[in-house]
Design an enzyme around this catalytic site. Structure first.
Site: not given
Ligand code: NDP
Length: 252
Positions: A20-21, A63-64, A155, A159
């Protein structure tokens, strides 16, 4: 201007950089010349992301939310790879549920990942940046930090706290030349929004109605803003939360 946007020779850590982002930010930073380490919990996802990102990308499974492991992650990266000039706190999870249904365990799980993990990692990286008197930190917040989005109590709490933390850390690190900013993405195509919106057409309609640009965003549009804020083009910008949202946060 092109030189100001260059990340040549810089080292960056991007949490959740495998999808994603985070993946789009990783790609943008590498194109700008940075060496990037991405983290996440799923090794297969990280390995595949690195394959597409090329030789300047590496990964660590981390895992953060396991905050006790973060000092050794940062130690290892800095001693075996490169000093961290940039940290992007992008990893995040969501839970869509009416507030009255959310258990303490669920609430805590979101806070542990989105807030506690982010703080612990930022403290470890920030300590080194402050000592070197350079660095840029970018936190990914959300529209949920700016207005009342229903069914995302935990959430939104996480945030909104990250937004406050961004300001405090910008004030504490500013005298050392370390900048701390945030991006509040609007509704961007990703796995997270697919889960949150596809099953809820009414919510999707309301999102579109208050987005003046009338569309969802692309991950690359967030990545372009991330590059700006983490580059020397933003050398006097700290403590801001930049919406990248097609106007969603100011829409009627
Ligand atoms: P994704 O679900 O694609 O990305 C989330 C990423 O975070 C994944 O790569 C996941 O990898 C990783 N992640 C989740 N939990 C953990 C953990 N405990 N430790 C390490 N890595 C972790 O979604 P987005 O790309 O949309 O989200 C990215 C950010 O943008 C997030 O903070 C989200 O809240 C924010 N956001 C997104 C929006 C949108 O419209 N898409 C809007 C507003 C904010 P893995 O599961 O392998 O750990």
């Amino acid at each position: 201007m092109k030189d100001l946007l260059s990340l040549n020779g810089k080292g960056a850590l991007i949490t959740g950089g495998g999808t994603g982002i985070g993946l789009a930010i990783s790609r943008e930073f590498i194109e700008a010349g940075a060496r990037v380490t991405i983290t996440g919990r799923r090794e297969d996802v990280l390995r595949e992301a690195c394959r597409t990102l090329g030789a300047n990308a590496s990964y660590r499974v981390c895992d953060v939310s396991q905050t006790a492991t973060l000092p050794s992650l940062v130690d290892g990266l800095e001693s075996e790879r490169f000093p961290l000039d940039i940290l992007v706190n992008n990893a995040g999870i969501n839970l869509k549920k009416a507030a009255l249904e959310v258990t303490d365990e669920e609430f805590g799980r979101i806070i542990q990942t989105n807030l506690n993990g982010l703080f612990a990692l930022t403290r470890e990286v920030g300590r080194r940046m402050v000592a070197r008197r350079r660095g840029a930190i970018l936190n990914i917040t959300s529209m949920a930090a700016l207005y009342a989005l229903t069914k995302v109590a935990a959430y939104s709490a996480s945030k909104t706290a990250v937004l406050g933390l961004t300001r405090v850390l910008a004030a504490e690190f500013g005298p050392s030349g370390v900048r701390v900013n945030a991006i509040a993405p609007g509704f961007i195509f990703s796995d997270m929004t697919a889960k949150a919106l596809d099953s809820d057409p009414d919510r999707k309609r309301r999102v579109m109605e208050r987005t003046p640009m009338g569309r969802m965003g692309q991950t690359e549009e967030v990545a372009a803003a991330a590059l700006f804020l983490c580059s020397d083009a933003a050398s006097f910008i700290t403590g801001v939360n930049l919406p990248v949202d097609g106007g969603n946060s100011i829409g009627f």
